[in-house]
Design an enzyme around this catalytic site. Sequence first.
Site, PDB file in Angstrom:
ATOM      1  N   ASN A   1     -10.276 -19.588 -12.079  1.00 27.38           N
ATOM      2  CA  ASN A   1     -10.940 -20.409 -13.340  1.00 27.38           C
ATOM      3  C   ASN A   1     -12.100 -21.129 -12.737  1.00 27.38           C
ATOM      4  O   ASN A   1     -13.312 -20.870 -13.306  1.00 27.38           O
ATOM      5  CB  ASN A   1      -9.670 -21.058 -13.767  1.00 27.38           C
ATOM      6  CG  ASN A   1     -10.110 -21.797 -15.028  1.00 27.38           C
ATOM      7  OD1 ASN A   1      -9.249 -21.865 -16.051  1.00 27.38           O
ATOM      8  ND2 ASN A   1     -11.205 -22.231 -15.312  1.00 27.38           N
TER       9      ASN A   1
ATOM     10  N   LYS B   1       2.475 -16.674 -16.642  1.00 24.76           N
ATOM     11  CA  LYS B   1       2.160 -16.924 -15.406  1.00 24.76           C
ATOM     12  C   LYS B   1       2.982 -18.062 -14.958  1.00 24.76           C
ATOM     13  O   LYS B   1       2.842 -19.304 -15.453  1.00 24.76           O
ATOM     14  CB  LYS B   1       0.759 -17.287 -15.062  1.00 24.76           C
ATOM     15  CG  LYS B   1       0.270 -17.861 -13.798  1.00 24.76           C
ATOM     16  CD  LYS B   1      -1.106 -18.207 -13.635  1.00 24.76           C
ATOM     17  CE  LYS B   1      -1.205 -19.356 -12.314  1.00 24.76           C
ATOM     18  NZ  LYS B   1      -2.809 -19.733 -12.497  1.00 24.76           N
TER      19      LYS B   1
END
Lengths: 66, 264
Positions: B213, B104
């Site tokens: 997250n 990522k």
Amino acid sequence: MQVQVNGEMLQVQDGITLTGLVEQLELGEKRIAIELNLEIIPRSQHEETILKESDRVEIVHAIGGG
Amino acid sequence: MSLENDPLIIAGQSFNSRLLIGTGKYKDLEETRLAIEASGAEIVTVAVRRTNIGQNADEPNLLDVISPEKYTILPNTAGCFNAEDAVRTCKLARELMDGHDLVKLEVLGDQKTLYPNVVETIKAADVLVRDGFKVMVYTSDDPIVAKELEDLGCVSIMPLGSMIGSGLGILNPHNINVIMEDCKVPVLVDAGVGTASEAAVAMEMGCEAVLMNSAIAGAQNPILMASAMKKAIEAGREAYLAGRMPRKKYASASSPMEGTIVGK
């Protein structure tokens, strides 16, 4: 001699290998990756890689992140 | 069509879950593990950081808890503010993960906004793709930048819904729609989702998946929120596949008007 590990100066034995450094730091069994003077040194080459004075070593691992 | 035969495909790999989650900000590794389990996520992001020198030698390792055999680990470049550092971090990550090359990419602009620096992001993506990395890229919700990143060979485009950790939801759904119209690789909303309904909105819009997250780790009960997010993602995906009813200006009765006792 002195080498720089993760930004800090560290006293190590002359002729120490990356494997030796990892042992000195007690990082033995952990999942880590090593960069020496901005070049990745694959795990398979840690044992044969000998450090020189003022080498810059980065040792990283995975931590929580998003 | 059901969710059984509707996999998420990223760089040729199939996944059943369309929820990708981060491992930051949890109380401890046990909470991290339980939240991941409750979320059903198969792709889990991690950060790459210097090991502690001379302290916490016995500290448990994240990868012992979140096994790369069980999960697809997605190392990120969080904390990098230029292309060079991001590329170095990815190379370290690939070595760390024994050659696994899905990453990522995020190159940030500043601490206050954590907004992507798209110029550096594009530079890094170019270098990484040429080096064989499969790059899932965090970017702004700018359709032109998204297209540029796709053309460079990124395997997934991940525009922000709103700023990282802000929990403000999807502030510009129109832009996300335009990005999805033009991109052939999966478009994921990364960052900004604050609660389950916002994850469902992203999926109803047609996003291939959501990466989050803070919405889970920052909830009062992260494990319960992980479970809520799993359902929201599934519900949103099913609603998208089902196709919502058209919006109408006026009422339309659900019960027939004939045969009522009203009147003569």
